[in-house]
Design a protein around this motif. Sequence first.
Motif, PDB file in Angstrom:
ATOM      1  N   LYS A  11       0.810  -1.219   0.000  1.00 36.47           N
ATOM      2  CA  LYS A  11       0.000   0.000   0.000  1.00 36.47           C
ATOM      3  C   LYS A  11       0.843   1.270   0.000  1.00 36.47           C
ATOM      4  N   SER A  12       2.073   1.188   0.471  1.00 34.96           N
ATOM      5  CA  SER A  12       2.910   2.384   0.538  1.00 34.96           C
ATOM      6  C   SER A  12       4.378   1.981   0.579  1.00 34.96           C
ATOM      7  N   TYR A  13       5.241   2.928   0.302  1.00 35.70           N
ATOM      8  CA  TYR A  13       6.688   2.703   0.361  1.00 35.70           C
ATOM      9  C   TYR A  13       7.111   2.306   1.769  1.00 35.70           C
ATOM     10  N   ASP A  14       6.572   3.001   2.766  1.00 36.26           N
ATOM     11  CA  ASP A  14       6.950   2.705   4.143  1.00 36.26           C
ATOM     12  C   ASP A  14       6.577   1.274   4.532  1.00 36.26           C
ATOM     13  N   GLU A  15       5.422   0.820   4.086  1.00 34.20           N
ATOM     14  CA  GLU A  15       5.017  -0.551   4.394  1.00 34.20           C
ATOM     15  C   GLU A  15       6.004  -1.549   3.795  1.00 34.20           C
ATOM     16  N   LEU A  16       6.400  -1.331   2.559  1.00 35.88           N
ATOM     17  CA  LEU A  16       7.340  -2.237   1.910  1.00 35.88           C
ATOM     18  C   LEU A  16       8.674  -2.248   2.637  1.00 35.88           C
ATOM     19  N   VAL A  17       9.182  -1.069   2.977  1.00 41.96           N
ATOM     20  CA  VAL A  17      10.460  -0.976   3.674  1.00 41.96           C
ATOM     21  C   VAL A  17      10.403  -1.718   5.004  1.00 41.96           C
ATOM     22  N   ASN A  18       9.308  -1.545   5.726  1.00 45.74           N
ATOM     23  CA  ASN A  18       9.171  -2.217   7.024  1.00 45.74           C
ATOM     24  C   ASN A  18       9.140  -3.731   6.873  1.00 45.74           C
ATOM     25  N   ILE A  19       8.468  -4.219   5.839  1.00 39.47           N
ATOM     26  CA  ILE A  19       8.410  -5.667   5.619  1.00 39.47           C
ATOM     27  C   ILE A  19       9.791  -6.204   5.268  1.00 39.47           C
ATOM     28  N   ARG A  21      12.680  -4.992   5.885  1.00 39.48           N
ATOM     29  CA  ARG A  21      13.630  -4.865   6.990  1.00 39.48           C
ATOM     30  C   ARG A  21      13.212  -5.623   8.248  1.00 39.48           C
ATOM     31  N   GLY A  22      12.067  -6.319   8.183  1.00 33.89           N
ATOM     32  CA  GLY A  22      11.632  -7.109   9.323  1.00 33.89           C
ATOM     33  C   GLY A  22      11.076  -6.289  10.462  1.00 33.89           C
ATOM     34  N   LYS A  23      10.587  -5.095  10.174  1.00 31.00           N
ATOM     35  CA  LYS A  23      10.038  -4.224  11.215  1.00 31.00           C
ATOM     36  C   LYS A  23       8.519  -4.151  11.164  1.00 31.00           C
ATOM     37  N   ASP A  24       7.928  -5.030  10.396  1.00 27.93           N
ATOM     38  CA  ASP A  24       6.477  -5.113  10.315  1.00 27.93           C
ATOM     39  C   ASP A  24       5.949  -5.985  11.457  1.00 27.93           C
ATOM     40  N   LYS A  25       4.676  -5.770  11.840  1.00 26.41           N
ATOM     41  CA  LYS A  25       4.098  -6.546  12.946  1.00 26.41           C
ATOM     42  C   LYS A  25       4.028  -8.034  12.625  1.00 26.41           C
ATOM     43  N   ILE A  26       3.796  -8.340  11.336  1.00 22.93           N
ATOM     44  CA  ILE A  26       3.660  -9.740  10.923  1.00 22.93           C
ATOM     45  C   ILE A  26       4.982 -10.295  10.408  1.00 22.93           C
ATOM     46  N   PHE A  27       5.674  -9.508   9.579  1.00 17.07           N
ATOM     47  CA  PHE A  27       6.913  -9.961   8.957  1.00 17.07           C
ATOM     48  C   PHE A  27       8.093  -9.420   9.762  1.00 17.07           C
ATOM     49  N   GLY A 417      -3.017   4.298   6.169  1.00 22.52           N
ATOM     50  CA  GLY A 417      -1.697   3.692   6.074  1.00 22.52           C
ATOM     51  C   GLY A 417      -0.758   4.306   7.089  1.00 22.52           C
ATOM     52  N   ASN A 418      -1.199   4.391   8.316  1.00 24.77           N
ATOM     53  CA  ASN A 418      -0.462   5.146   9.329  1.00 24.77           C
ATOM     54  C   ASN A 418       0.716   4.353   9.891  1.00 24.77           C
ATOM     55  N   GLU A 419       1.819   5.038  10.055  1.00 29.97           N
ATOM     56  CA  GLU A 419       2.981   4.472  10.743  1.00 29.97           C
ATOM     57  C   GLU A 419       3.178   5.274  12.025  1.00 29.97           C
ATOM     58  N   ILE A 420       2.929   4.643  13.161  1.00 32.07           N
ATOM     59  CA  ILE A 420       3.031   5.339  14.440  1.00 32.07           C
ATOM     60  C   ILE A 420       4.445   5.170  14.985  1.00 32.07           C
ATOM     61  N   ILE A 421       5.081   6.273  15.284  1.00 30.01           N
ATOM     62  CA  ILE A 421       6.450   6.275  15.787  1.00 30.01           C
ATOM     63  C   ILE A 421       6.434   6.727  17.239  1.00 30.01           C
ATOM     64  N   LYS A 422       6.908   5.881  18.121  1.00 29.02           N
ATOM     65  CA  LYS A 422       6.894   6.191  19.558  1.00 29.02           C
ATOM     66  C   LYS A 422       8.333   6.135  20.079  1.00 29.02           C
ATOM     67  N   ASN A 423       9.139   7.015  19.574  1.00 31.55           N
ATOM     68  CA  ASN A 423      10.536   7.023  19.978  1.00 31.55           C
ATOM     69  C   ASN A 423      10.910   8.375  20.572  1.00 31.55           C
ATOM     70  N   SER A 424      12.174   8.589  20.762  1.00 32.37           N
ATOM     71  CA  SER A 424      12.640   9.800  21.415  1.00 32.37           C
ATOM     72  C   SER A 424      12.497  11.006  20.500  1.00 32.37           C
TER      73      SER A 424
END
Length: 495
Positions: A11-19, A21-27, A417-424
Amino acid sequence: MCNGVKKITIKSYDELVNIVRGKDKIFTDDLREDFVFRGISNIEYDLIPSALRKNELNELNINEFIESDCEFKVSIDKTEAINNGLDYDEDCLTYDGEVIVLFDKYGNLISDKNNNFKAPEYKIQKEREYYVLLKFLSYADKCGLKVNAEEILRFLIHNKLNEPFENFLDQTEVIEVMSLAQHYGLPTRALDWSYDYRVALYFTVKDVLNSNNNSDGVLWALNHKLIEVPEYNNLQYNLRIHRPEYNTNPNLNAQKGLFTFLERYVGDYDKPLDEIISSELNQKPENKGVSISKDVKVTVVPSDISKDDVVFYKFIIPNEIKPEILKELYLEGYSEEYLFPGYEGVSKSILNRVKLNEILKNHDGYIKKSILLSGDWNLNEIINKNQLYVFVNFDFKEEIDKIFIYHDNKIVGYFRGNEIIKNSLNVLWEQFGKHSGLSEDKFNECFKGNNEAFAIRINDLNMFKYPIKLCGFEFVYDFCFVEDIDDLKFLSNFN
């Protein structure tokens, strides 16, 4: 999942990158560790090497590189030759005792045009490929271009032989020449891949710059660690992986390229690679493989791979998100001047960036901007460098589907297609704030007293052509959520 192939629509570039790189909830596995990648701009194109592709007339494209009067020597079993009335020279036999018969590039007999006997396709295909490769080697060598040619190759380009090329050449002897020829557009049995998924992604989406483009693309990921075998000369496995020398090819070096190819043409060799492997994985162990001799069977991949293993990921890239992906790749340095080192790459990059900017501006109903929503609203709006940043105060939930944009008593658009970032705050500054036009100190002031600062990044902002007017409804902020707001329940089914 089809046997060995897992298909995912992105659905989006960010989703692909997360998958990837293994940073997706499922992958959660980083695919960069074990996978190589190939980009295809049109979803209708298959994983078929260029030497086996056909044109609209169902003719092999490789024949365009071969003269019409070219004669190919193909070895035929003597009994079969006699039974079919074929002409051959009794004194010219192969090492296996077969006779040699002449065919044209289409596999038709040279000596008797009325005889419908055809050359075995897998044999004459090998002759076609060797012939084109040797021409490439010869022309390149005469021009003073560096090619890695062994002694037998240099002998063949200067001598006409009375036997087929296949009796002299093993695949390992031509592999470097094949790799070089493949990279520069000659049809070979190789498929090119990249260690870098963003390189492959560039080739998936770059066709969006063509005005007539309307096709979804595919980013293929192949688990090379799963299919590789330790010993290259192991005759049991047919699929090979080769990384050519980078020092003689700047393009290949920049693109981190490598190749896969079938060592032998056996079985359904002209089918797409994913189908060949899927079909084999679906077979019972005792039925796997194709016999190449009385005692030897060849399988495409190691026999311990099962249909439950993921050999391929097939990422579907919708056409509508290609411009945004190409923009992100350009920002990350994956553009023509880097992928094609030299003056031509620079010129292409200048032209293509202008084309992309026009596409991004004129894409109807689709605004290509990045939006940052944070837990503090000290700043209402900042516009800088075609990036829109909006800071609002609201308790965001990770499971929300759509956020509708409310303005002047109207719903004017939405995003998802929200990416929630909870970092510093440092992460927020690096990813968002440094592009906002603010100093780091000024940016941090916006979050004073908020120790749990977070952000939602949304790509793909959709604006309505005709805003939906709401009567008697007021909302404090410019953004409203579908869930838990009774007045807007009718919007929850909007697509």
